[in-house]
Design a protein around this motif. Structure first.
Motif, short mmCIF file in Angstrom:
data_model
loop_
_atom_site.label_atom_id
_atom_site.label_comp_id
_atom_site.label_asym_id
_atom_site.label_seq_id
_atom_site.Cartn_x
_atom_site.Cartn_y
_atom_site.Cartn_z
N HIS A 15 44.78 23.45 45.83
CA HIS A 15 45.96 24.42 45.68
C HIS A 15 45.54 25.66 45.05
CE1 HIS A 15 48.90 21.45 46.59
NE2 HIS A 15 48.49 20.41 45.79
N THR A 16 44.38 25.54 44.33
CA THR A 16 43.96 26.88 43.41
C THR A 16 42.48 27.48 43.97
OG1 THR A 16 43.04 25.60 41.51
CG2 THR A 16 45.27 26.76 41.42
N HIS A 17 42.35 27.00 45.17
CA HIS A 17 41.01 27.33 45.90
C HIS A 17 40.84 29.01 45.89
CE1 HIS A 17 37.77 27.00 48.79
NE2 HIS A 17 38.32 28.27 49.46
N TYR A 18 42.07 29.65 46.17
CA TYR A 18 41.62 31.04 46.41
C TYR A 18 42.20 31.98 44.96
CZ TYR A 18 41.28 30.13 51.10
OH TYR A 18 41.06 29.74 52.19
N VAL A 19 41.47 31.73 43.83
CA VAL A 19 41.53 32.56 42.50
C VAL A 19 40.20 32.78 42.16
CG1 VAL A 19 43.37 31.05 41.90
CG2 VAL A 19 41.26 30.45 41.17
N GLY A 20 40.11 34.23 41.39
CA GLY A 20 38.47 34.46 41.15
C GLY A 20 38.76 35.86 40.44
N LYS A 21 37.42 36.39 40.64
CA LYS A 21 37.28 37.81 40.04
C LYS A 21 36.75 38.63 40.97
CE LYS A 21 38.14 36.91 35.42
NZ LYS A 21 39.04 37.80 34.67
N TYR A 22 37.04 39.97 40.74
CA TYR A 22 36.40 40.88 41.57
C TYR A 22 35.90 42.15 40.93
CZ TYR A 22 40.88 43.50 42.09
OH TYR A 22 41.95 44.18 41.95
N GLY A 23 35.32 43.10 41.53
CA GLY A 23 35.02 44.39 40.77
C GLY A 23 34.48 44.46 39.55
N ASN A 24 35.28 45.03 38.48
CA ASN A 24 35.01 45.05 37.04
C ASN A 24 35.80 44.34 36.24
OD1 ASN A 24 33.54 45.65 34.79
ND2 ASN A 24 34.39 47.82 34.32
N LEU A 26 38.19 42.25 37.22
CA LEU A 26 39.56 42.29 37.85
C LEU A 26 39.93 40.86 38.40
CD1 LEU A 26 39.54 45.77 39.55
CD2 LEU A 26 40.88 45.08 37.23
N THR A 27 41.04 40.53 38.35
CA THR A 27 41.36 38.94 38.91
C THR A 27 42.18 39.08 40.30
OG1 THR A 27 41.30 38.29 36.70
CG2 THR A 27 42.79 37.11 38.18
N PHE A 28 41.86 38.25 40.90
CA PHE A 28 42.77 37.87 42.32
C PHE A 28 43.34 36.34 42.11
CE2 PHE A 28 38.59 36.84 43.71
CZ PHE A 28 38.66 35.69 44.65
N ILE A 29 44.39 36.23 42.61
CA ILE A 29 45.27 35.03 42.72
C ILE A 29 45.74 34.88 44.11
CG2 ILE A 29 46.92 33.46 41.76
CD1 ILE A 29 46.35 34.57 39.26
N GLY A 30 45.40 33.93 45.14
CA GLY A 30 46.14 33.67 46.40
C GLY A 30 46.31 32.50 46.44
N PHE A 31 47.33 32.26 47.53
CA PHE A 31 47.86 30.97 47.95
C PHE A 31 48.38 31.12 49.40
CE2 PHE A 31 49.17 30.99 43.52
CZ PHE A 31 48.44 29.83 42.93
N ASN A 32 47.95 30.03 50.25
CA ASN A 32 48.70 30.01 51.48
C ASN A 32 49.25 28.63 51.60
OD1 ASN A 32 46.05 28.71 51.79
ND2 ASN A 32 46.55 28.23 53.91
N PHE A 33 50.69 28.73 52.07
CA PHE A 33 51.36 27.51 52.15
C PHE A 33 52.70 27.76 53.08
CE2 PHE A 33 52.67 30.46 48.88
CZ PHE A 33 54.00 30.56 48.68
#
Length: 132
Positions: A15-24, A26-33
């Motif tokens: 479920h939480t495969h698409y979470v992480g950091k980017y840039g300086n 910063l955070t991303f959180i993604g879901f597909n369902f």
């Protein structure tokens, strides 16, 4: 009292495969369902957060096939500067996209924070794990 910020542990290929950091930092959180107003449409959503874990923007894709929605999510993450998958922290937030409320929403009545509309529930001791 519920916290304003919680840890979300990344679970690869779950479920939480698409979470992480980017840039300086910063955070991303993604879901597909499967979701949408009918709860049967393939959706993907990507939330971008600042370095304190507060929402800055969200984008949603509604497709004919779940694989196409996931592909849009992967492409968006790939275009983030220095994207890397990892555990993240987020504040509670909600945003309406395509008529649905998305976000990490505090539920005082059940002493949890839920990611809606996906239905992940985070509980004390707030170690980043969830129930579905």
């Amino acid at each position: 009292m519920l916290p304003r910020k919680i840890l979300v542990r990344r679970e690869e290929d779950y479920h939480t495969h698409y979470v992480g950091k980017y840039g300086n930092d910063l955070t991303f959180i993604g879901f597909n369902f499967f979701g949408g107003l009918s709860q049967t449409r393939p959706l993907a959503v990507l939330h971008l957060l600042d370095s304190s874990g507060s929402l800055t923007s969200s984008e949603i894709w509604e497709k004919e096939k779940i694989g196409d929605a996931e592909l849009e999510l992967k492409k968006a993450i790939k275009h983030l500067d220095n994207a890397r998958y990892c555990d993240v922290e987020t504040t509670t937030f909600n945003v309406v996209l395509n008529g649905l409320t998305f976000g990490f929403i505090a539920r005082e009545d059940s002493a949890c924070i839920e990611y809606q509309p996906y239905g992940l529930a985070f509980f004390p001791p707030w170690e980043g794990y969830y129930d579905t």
